[in-house]
Design an enzyme around this catalytic site. Structure first.
Site, mmCIF file in Angstrom:
data_model
loop_
_atom_site.group_PDB
_atom_site.id
_atom_site.type_symbol
_atom_site.label_atom_id
_atom_site.label_comp_id
_atom_site.label_asym_id
_atom_site.label_seq_id
_atom_site.Cartn_x
_atom_site.Cartn_y
_atom_site.Cartn_z
ATOM 1 N N THR A 164 78.104 29.289 -9.106
ATOM 2 C CA THR A 164 76.670 29.147 -9.417
ATOM 3 C C THR A 164 76.472 29.136 -10.759
ATOM 4 O OG1 THR A 164 75.707 31.244 -8.812
ATOM 5 C CG2 THR A 164 75.526 29.819 -7.025
ATOM 6 N N LYS A 213 82.226 35.323 -6.239
ATOM 7 C CA LYS A 213 81.185 34.447 -7.130
ATOM 8 C C LYS A 213 80.149 35.522 -7.300
ATOM 9 C CE LYS A 213 77.687 32.785 -6.773
ATOM 10 N NZ LYS A 213 76.434 33.260 -6.691
ATOM 11 N N THR A 264 74.253 39.014 -5.538
ATOM 12 C CA THR A 264 74.363 37.814 -5.145
ATOM 13 C C THR A 264 75.779 37.352 -5.344
ATOM 14 O OG1 THR A 264 72.429 37.136 -5.881
ATOM 15 C CG2 THR A 264 73.744 35.233 -5.341
ATOM 16 N N ASN A 297 66.904 33.243 -16.337
ATOM 17 C CA ASN A 297 66.186 33.611 -15.292
ATOM 18 C C ASN A 297 64.768 33.139 -15.216
ATOM 19 O OD1 ASN A 297 68.188 35.017 -13.386
ATOM 20 N ND2 ASN A 297 68.356 35.986 -15.317
#
Lengths: 386, 386
Positions: free
Chosen positions: B150, B172, B183, B381
């Protein structure tokens, strides 16, 4: 209108050279009586600064005549020498005021590790002038409020008039604001004539719904102190409920001032959790969301990223069903039953951001206040001591 | 060298249009046997994504033949439709592979709330080509590792050779990395011939000292999954201790790759607490420091602000004396016995920052890895979904 608003209090603020900027850095609040009741709440951080260690002991009997406060150095992790500096500060101030050293509380704020010989000398040498300068005018109270500022951009003060008595207060704090208080020094005064036990309960009730729910960056300070002194000079004795309401009002007012002056904040965020099984659950959920850097960065970017809200709800032990969470941001219901609802594009942003989470698990609610995570926050806190 | 390094595994990566960038976004890892043992660890977030809900059930019997992974959408908080999408993904992949649907695990990563009709269609329509593309070459494994990226800037892979058997893996994750995983999607493979119970214990032991101690931003994801599949194809049966060592080594390697690629990080920080009464205390203290925004911002500014370290130690319930804490930063003993020691100016900064805290309360130690709080983190972010 500040700590000298109620009858029976005098105050002063002075520059003694603790701050490189040359701004005022030493403050005094004196309770001239007739009563000398005090209540205080201190940081729950186990690594406490020397002035906290001193004041906790000195206020344990519920009596105090004065508070000496300094900015420009936290006197924390400065060892035995630092504790002796606090002790000496109380002794010298007491002698000048004609009271007992254990009736003088001390508060310090600034960098941790600062509290050496220079720090001691400047405070001790400054005390006679500070006591000399004390007075009961608004300007005196204002000077004290200014002398405790660190990264604050404005002095925080409050003044209330109730039936026959008054409440006043001042606060400092702009970063390290988190539960168990903050890098926050607060002095509240009242001329209400009440027992010390009532004063103590009123203060604890008030701080638990105000300062304790301000959590700008999740970092708990070593120096947090909230002191409430009563002179009894008004001769008016409110009920405990009346006093609690007034003190709570004053604390909420100061909490709001601290919130909007948080270091580097671009958005003032209020996170309300409702439909909670207990108030504790509501606070837990609101605080968990308020501490998420991803959520805080999203709000900085005015991105109504409700997924980051629900993800934080999920890390708590509050009572809820994972499939039944609603989220509204600034009145737009972006998530219903843990699935997307209104188009997040509809959310309009301004300085104030209201997030409302409904857990559908009960009737209780609570709000925690936080700030967004901004470039200015990073900048201010990466350059603080350099 | 990645998931196809051990014998008995094939893999593929493909672009099916889930990512606006047009980069690869669908991956497959197949265990061609002869064994089909699987162990898995999932997020402890109570709000779990649909693929986690599915895979938890599908892996409960300790058997799996394949994992389908996608980037470009987390399929989290997408309701019943989203769960059916995961189910359908497993069914279609199973039919193409000639296995049972409950032997196909599914992992998703990307934005929460993304998982609608388009998302479903692209995955389902992409599956035949994905299965077609699968192969056992390094390039196949590499394609799979690239398709799960990502905000990662590089694909993360690992390959180990042990006596008679091999371990491979891909991962990842660049943000939302916190305990209970991240995540983070990880698929590990081995051709060791071991019982499922051994595989499970080895994986849990390995993740508890690797991924669980990576805490880049304190935010726990809804989609975290670590899967370890064994084909048994080597015919070699290592002891449990040997396998645990190899799996731990692979997990630590991938953890290190995740650490240095954390979103917006300028410094890779290792916080070691030693002299702790228990390992749990050491982890608690290191994690508390690693989650302090004030500490993280200070490191960004290359400010060896040890006061912010000790202040965080103080918020934990670990066993220690508040007056007996030592702190070293990059080898410089800046705090001894909770008082200033060496001049912080002596600390030399580079990309890697080592903080060592000594509690003098026991013999245990642990390290937690985190990142500094930077302008780039805030930027990345705040703009992620826009």
């Amino acid at each position: 209108m500040t700590v000298t608003h109620p009858q029976g209090f005098s105050a002063a603020g002075l520059t003694v050279g603790l701050k490189p900027s040359g701004k005022p850095d030493l403050a005094l609040v004196v309770n001239d009586g007739p009563a000398d009741a005090v209540a205080a709440v201190y940081t729950s951080n186990r690594c406490k600064a020397n002035p906290v260690l001193w004041s906790e002991q000195a206020s344990a009997d519920g009596r105090a005549r004065a508070v000496v406060l300094n900015s420009g150095g936290a006197n924390c992790y400065t060892g035995e020498f630092g504790f002796q500096t606090t002790h000496l500060t109380a002794e010298r101030a007491a002698a000048l005021l004609g009271v007992s050293p254990v009736d003088v509380l001390v508060c310090s704020t600034g960098l941790i590790g600062v509290g050496g010989q220079d720090f001691r000398d400047r405070i001790v040498e400054g005390l006679p002038g500070l006591v000399e300068a004390a007075g009961a005018e608004d300007a005196h109270g204002r000077s004290a409020a200014e002398a405790i500022m660190t990264t604050d951009t404005v002095a925080k003060t409050v003044a209330l008039q109730r039936g026959g008595y008054r409440v006043g207060g001042m606060a400092k704090g702009a970063g390290m604001l988190a539960p168990g208080l903050a890098t926050m020094l607060v002095v509240l005064t009242t001329d209400a004539a009440v027992d010390q036990e009532v004063l103590d309960r009123a203060l604890r009730a008030a701080t638990s719904v105000s300062f304790d729910r301000l959590d700008t960056d999740g970092c708990m300070s070593t120096n947090d102190t909230v002191i409430l002194m009563s002179s009894g000079a008004s001769g008016t004795s409110p009920s405990e409920a009346e006093l609690t309401e007034a003190i709570t009002q004053a604390c909420l007012d100061l909490t709001g001032q601290l919130h909007v002056d948080a270091e580097g904040a671009h958005h003032d965020i209020a996170i309300t959790t409702r439909g909670a099984a207990t108030v504790a659950d509501a606070v837990t959920v609101s605080r968990a969301v308020g501490r998420s850097n991803l959520f805080k960065a999203a709000i900085f970017g005015e991105d109504p990223n409700w997924g980051r809200v629900v993800a934080q709800v999920g890390v708590t032990d509050a009572e809820f069903e994972p499939t039944a969470i609603d989220v509204a941001i600034n009145g737009v219901q972006v998530c219903t039953g843990s699935t997307p609802d209104a188009d997040p594009e509809q959310v309009v942003f301004s300085r104030r951001v209201d997030v409302v989470i409904d857990l559908h698990a009960g009737e209780e609610s609570a709000t925690v206040w936080t700030s967004d995570l901004t470039h200015d926050y990073v900048e201010e806190n990466s350059a603080y001591s350099t």
